[in-house]
Design a protein around this motif. Structure first.
Motif, PDB file in Angstrom:
ATOM      1  N   GLU A  30       1.079  -0.657  -0.375  1.00 59.15           N
ATOM      2  CA  GLU A  30      -0.148  -0.719   0.180  1.00 59.15           C
ATOM      3  C   GLU A  30       0.952   1.209   0.151  1.00 59.15           C
ATOM      4  O   GLU A  30       0.643   2.235  -0.575  1.00 59.15           O
ATOM      5  N   THR A  31       1.989   0.760   0.578  1.00 63.19           N
ATOM      6  CA  THR A  31       2.676   1.957   0.750  1.00 63.19           C
ATOM      7  C   THR A  31       3.623   2.512  -0.895  1.00 63.19           C
ATOM      8  O   THR A  31       3.944   3.387  -0.787  1.00 63.19           O
ATOM      9  N   LEU A  32       4.264   0.786  -0.982  1.00 60.21           N
ATOM     10  CA  LEU A  32       4.915   1.721  -2.616  1.00 60.21           C
ATOM     11  C   LEU A  32       3.603   2.073  -3.413  1.00 60.21           C
ATOM     12  O   LEU A  32       3.903   3.086  -3.846  1.00 60.21           O
ATOM     13  N   LYS A  33       2.700   1.948  -3.529  1.00 60.87           N
ATOM     14  CA  LYS A  33       1.410   1.797  -3.772  1.00 60.87           C
ATOM     15  C   LYS A  33       0.382   3.792  -3.924  1.00 60.87           C
ATOM     16  O   LYS A  33       1.164   4.516  -4.913  1.00 60.87           O
ATOM     17  N   ASN A  34       0.771   3.958  -2.441  1.00 66.31           N
ATOM     18  CA  ASN A  34       0.861   5.676  -2.133  1.00 66.31           C
ATOM     19  C   ASN A  34       1.339   6.268  -2.679  1.00 66.31           C
ATOM     20  O   ASN A  34       1.884   7.347  -3.588  1.00 66.31           O
ATOM     21  N   ASN A  35       3.697   6.340  -2.434  1.00 65.55           N
ATOM     22  CA  ASN A  35       4.401   6.696  -3.055  1.00 65.55           C
ATOM     23  C   ASN A  35       4.261   6.493  -5.103  1.00 65.55           C
ATOM     24  O   ASN A  35       4.890   7.470  -4.989  1.00 65.55           O
ATOM     25  N   TYR A  36       4.040   5.366  -5.362  1.00 64.60           N
ATOM     26  CA  TYR A  36       3.593   5.192  -6.619  1.00 64.60           C
ATOM     27  C   TYR A  36       3.214   6.952  -6.887  1.00 64.60           C
ATOM     28  O   TYR A  36       3.327   7.775  -8.009  1.00 64.60           O
ATOM     29  N   ARG A  37       1.838   6.939  -6.727  1.00 62.60           N
ATOM     30  CA  ARG A  37       0.373   7.672  -7.507  1.00 62.60           C
ATOM     31  C   ARG A  37       0.998   8.897  -6.749  1.00 62.60           C
ATOM     32  O   ARG A  37       1.410  10.368  -7.555  1.00 62.60           O
ATOM     33  N   VAL A  38       2.306   9.258  -5.729  1.00 60.87           N
ATOM     34  CA  VAL A  38       2.722  11.303  -4.982  1.00 60.87           C
ATOM     35  C   VAL A  38       3.832  11.731  -5.989  1.00 60.87           C
ATOM     36  O   VAL A  38       3.880  12.435  -6.601  1.00 60.87           O
ATOM     37  N   LEU A  39       4.647   9.575  -6.084  1.00 61.09           N
ATOM     38  CA  LEU A  39       5.628  10.576  -7.333  1.00 61.09           C
ATOM     39  C   LEU A  39       4.746  10.840  -8.604  1.00 61.09           C
ATOM     40  O   LEU A  39       5.342  11.442 -10.024  1.00 61.09           O
ATOM     41  N   THR A  40       4.136  10.216  -9.567  1.00 58.02           N
ATOM     42  CA  THR A  40       3.387  10.331 -10.485  1.00 58.02           C
ATOM     43  C   THR A  40       3.037  11.754 -10.284  1.00 58.02           C
ATOM     44  O   THR A  40       2.911  12.674 -11.862  1.00 58.02           O
ATOM     45  N   ASN A  41       2.097  12.052  -9.511  1.00 52.82           N
ATOM     46  CA  ASN A  41       1.644  13.628  -9.408  1.00 52.82           C
ATOM     47  C   ASN A  41       2.544  14.762  -9.686  1.00 52.82           C
ATOM     48  O   ASN A  41       2.431  15.813  -9.829  1.00 52.82           O
ATOM     49  N   PHE A  42       2.797  14.330  -8.900  1.00 47.48           N
ATOM     50  CA  PHE A  42       4.625  15.387  -8.304  1.00 47.48           C
ATOM     51  C   PHE A  42       5.079  14.767 -10.192  1.00 47.48           C
ATOM     52  O   PHE A  42       5.450  16.356 -10.961  1.00 47.48           O
ATOM     53  N   ASN A  43       4.966  14.782 -11.067  1.00 53.00           N
ATOM     54  CA  ASN A  43       5.967  14.138 -12.155  1.00 53.00           C
ATOM     55  C   ASN A  43       5.390  14.736 -13.321  1.00 53.00           C
ATOM     56  O   ASN A  43       5.681  16.009 -14.320  1.00 53.00           O
ATOM     57  N   ALA A  44       3.792  14.652 -13.139  1.00 48.47           N
ATOM     58  CA  ALA A  44       3.188  15.834 -13.999  1.00 48.47           C
ATOM     59  C   ALA A  44       2.769  16.507 -13.547  1.00 48.47           C
ATOM     60  O   ALA A  44       2.992  18.290 -14.489  1.00 48.47           O
ATOM     61  N   LYS A  45       2.895  17.462 -12.502  1.00 48.98           N
ATOM     62  CA  LYS A  45       3.513  19.165 -11.888  1.00 48.98           C
ATOM     63  C   LYS A  45       4.579  19.488 -12.544  1.00 48.98           C
ATOM     64  O   LYS A  45       4.706  20.426 -12.641  1.00 48.98           O
ATOM     65  N   GLN A  46       5.450  18.940 -12.553  1.00 46.99           N
ATOM     66  CA  GLN A  46       6.558  19.748 -12.890  1.00 46.99           C
ATOM     67  C   GLN A  46       6.582  19.523 -14.348  1.00 46.99           C
ATOM     68  O   GLN A  46       6.969  20.318 -14.957  1.00 46.99           O
ATOM     69  N   ASN A  47       6.087  18.190 -15.152  1.00 53.45           N
ATOM     70  CA  ASN A  47       5.963  18.366 -16.604  1.00 53.45           C
ATOM     71  C   ASN A  47       5.259  19.802 -16.782  1.00 53.45           C
ATOM     72  O   ASN A  47       5.466  20.507 -18.107  1.00 53.45           O
ATOM     73  N   HIS A  48       4.470  19.665 -16.116  1.00 50.31           N
ATOM     74  CA  HIS A  48       3.351  21.308 -16.249  1.00 50.31           C
ATOM     75  C   HIS A  48       4.261  22.426 -16.005  1.00 50.31           C
ATOM     76  O   HIS A  48       3.888  23.658 -16.557  1.00 50.31           O
ATOM     77  N   ILE A  49       4.875  22.734 -14.906  1.00 49.72           N
ATOM     78  CA  ILE A  49       5.594  23.636 -14.482  1.00 49.72           C
ATOM     79  C   ILE A  49       6.011  24.300 -15.582  1.00 49.72           C
ATOM     80  O   ILE A  49       6.596  25.441 -16.597  1.00 49.72           O
ATOM     81  N   GLU A  50       6.658  22.785 -16.215  1.00 51.28           N
ATOM     82  CA  GLU A  50       8.470  23.245 -16.974  1.00 51.28           C
ATOM     83  C   GLU A  50       7.804  23.551 -18.167  1.00 51.28           C
ATOM     84  O   GLU A  50       8.624  24.255 -19.101  1.00 51.28           O
ATOM     85  N   SER A  51       6.984  23.097 -19.256  1.00 51.30           N
ATOM     86  CA  SER A  51       5.916  23.394 -20.000  1.00 51.30           C
ATOM     87  C   SER A  51       5.371  24.825 -19.762  1.00 51.30           C
ATOM     88  O   SER A  51       6.337  25.790 -20.856  1.00 51.30           O
ATOM     89  N   LYS A  52       5.424  25.492 -18.858  1.00 46.30           N
ATOM     90  CA  LYS A  52       5.101  26.699 -18.818  1.00 46.30           C
ATOM     91  C   LYS A  52       6.695  27.456 -19.133  1.00 46.30           C
ATOM     92  O   LYS A  52       6.210  28.780 -19.596  1.00 46.30           O
ATOM     93  N   PHE A  53       7.472  27.147 -18.562  1.00 47.89           N
ATOM     94  CA  PHE A  53       8.585  27.525 -19.167  1.00 47.89           C
ATOM     95  C   PHE A  53       9.759  27.946 -20.320  1.00 47.89           C
ATOM     96  O   PHE A  53      10.461  28.488 -20.841  1.00 47.89           O
ATOM     97  N   THR A  54       8.980  26.806 -21.100  1.00 50.61           N
ATOM     98  CA  THR A  54      10.080  26.182 -22.021  1.00 50.61           C
ATOM     99  C   THR A  54       9.311  26.116 -23.501  1.00 50.61           C
ATOM    100  O   THR A  54       9.762  25.392 -24.146  1.00 50.61           O
ATOM    101  N   THR A  55       8.214  27.166 -23.283  1.00 55.86           N
ATOM    102  CA  THR A  55       7.685  27.247 -24.866  1.00 55.86           C
ATOM    103  C   THR A  55       8.295  28.403 -25.799  1.00 55.86           C
ATOM    104  O   THR A  55       8.859  29.493 -25.159  1.00 55.86           O
ATOM    105  N   GLU A  56       8.702  27.847 -26.705  1.00 53.01           N
ATOM    106  CA  GLU A  56       9.016  28.250 -27.892  1.00 53.01           C
ATOM    107  C   GLU A  56       8.579  28.499 -28.765  1.00 53.01           C
ATOM    108  O   GLU A  56       7.776  28.218 -29.644  1.00 53.01           O
ATOM    109  N   VAL A  57       8.749  30.135 -29.277  1.00 55.98           N
ATOM    110  CA  VAL A  57       7.362  30.734 -30.153  1.00 55.98           C
ATOM    111  C   VAL A  57       8.547  31.407 -30.876  1.00 55.98           C
ATOM    112  O   VAL A  57       8.767  32.800 -30.139  1.00 55.98           O
ATOM    113  N   ALA A  58       8.326  31.256 -32.115  1.00 55.28           N
ATOM    114  CA  ALA A  58       9.298  32.737 -32.901  1.00 55.28           C
ATOM    115  C   ALA A  58       8.893  31.911 -34.519  1.00 55.28           C
ATOM    116  O   ALA A  58       9.423  30.921 -34.833  1.00 55.28           O
TER     117      ALA A  58
END
Length: 190
Positions: A30-58
């Motif tokens: 149960e702890t491993l599953k919960n840690n996996y969910r937390v890590l997956t959620n963290f990665n999704a948030k990190q990707n969302h934040i990174e996408s806000k800073f890495t949009t390249e338009v020119a």
């Protein structure tokens, strides 16, 4: 009797330990599953934040080699069909329209060049509304350029293009590299 009692106690201890190990395994899974969910959620948030800073338009586009534009009417779109650079693919060379991929501040620059004794007035439009920036070129004995640069706040999906802002039926614009349209994302809003 002592032997039986010892075996009975040992058997009870082993059964208790087995149940405790089983409980620990369940809690660990149960702890491993919960840690996996937390890590997956963290990665999704990190990707969302990174996408806000890495949009390249020119982009930069000019007229297609060996082409010219003539008989331009008021509000005719000027299509820069030759892509020089299009990072983010926000500029469409087929339509001449830039579509803002994100909400932010954008910089646009354009240069218009006319033949001697010809003139052309051009405006940058946002969603069909003109006068964001204008340039006038022409009416002299030599090729004449007019250019303009503007910084605009655009929302995601806003469309930007250049068009003639007056009837110029006799105008003829010199081709390719002397006429260009460029833009880039200065920064995003959150």
């Amino acid at each position: 009797m002592f032997y039986f009692c010892f075996c009975e106690v040992t058997s009870t201890v082993i059964n208790n330990l087995s149940m405790q190990v089983g409980d620990l395994e369940v809690r660990m899974n149960e702890t491993l599953k919960n840690n996996y969910r937390v890590l997956t959620n963290f990665n999704a948030k990190q990707n969302h934040i990174e996408s806000k800073f890495t949009t390249e338009v020119a982009f930069t586009a000019d007229l297609i080699f060996n082409t010219s534009i003539s008989d331009i009417k008021k509000h005719d779109k000027i299509v820069f069909g030759h892509k020089i650079f299009n990072d983010g693919n926000a500029y469409d060379t087929a339509t001449g329209v830039f579509t803002a991929p994100v909400y932010g501040a954008y910089v646009f620059y354009f240069n218009i060049n006319t033949l001697p004794h010809k003139s052309l007035q051009v405006e940058l439009t946002v969603n069909g509304n003109g006068h964001s920036a204008m340039a006038y070129a022409g009416a002299l004995d030599v090729d004449v350029s007019g250019s303009s640069m503007v910084i605009l706040n655009l929302h995601e999906g806003d469309r930007v293009w250049l068009r003639s802002s007056s009837d110029s039926a006799a105008s003829k614009v010199v081709a390719y590299q002397l006429n260009s349209f460029s833009g880039f994302l200065l920064y995003k809003y959150y």
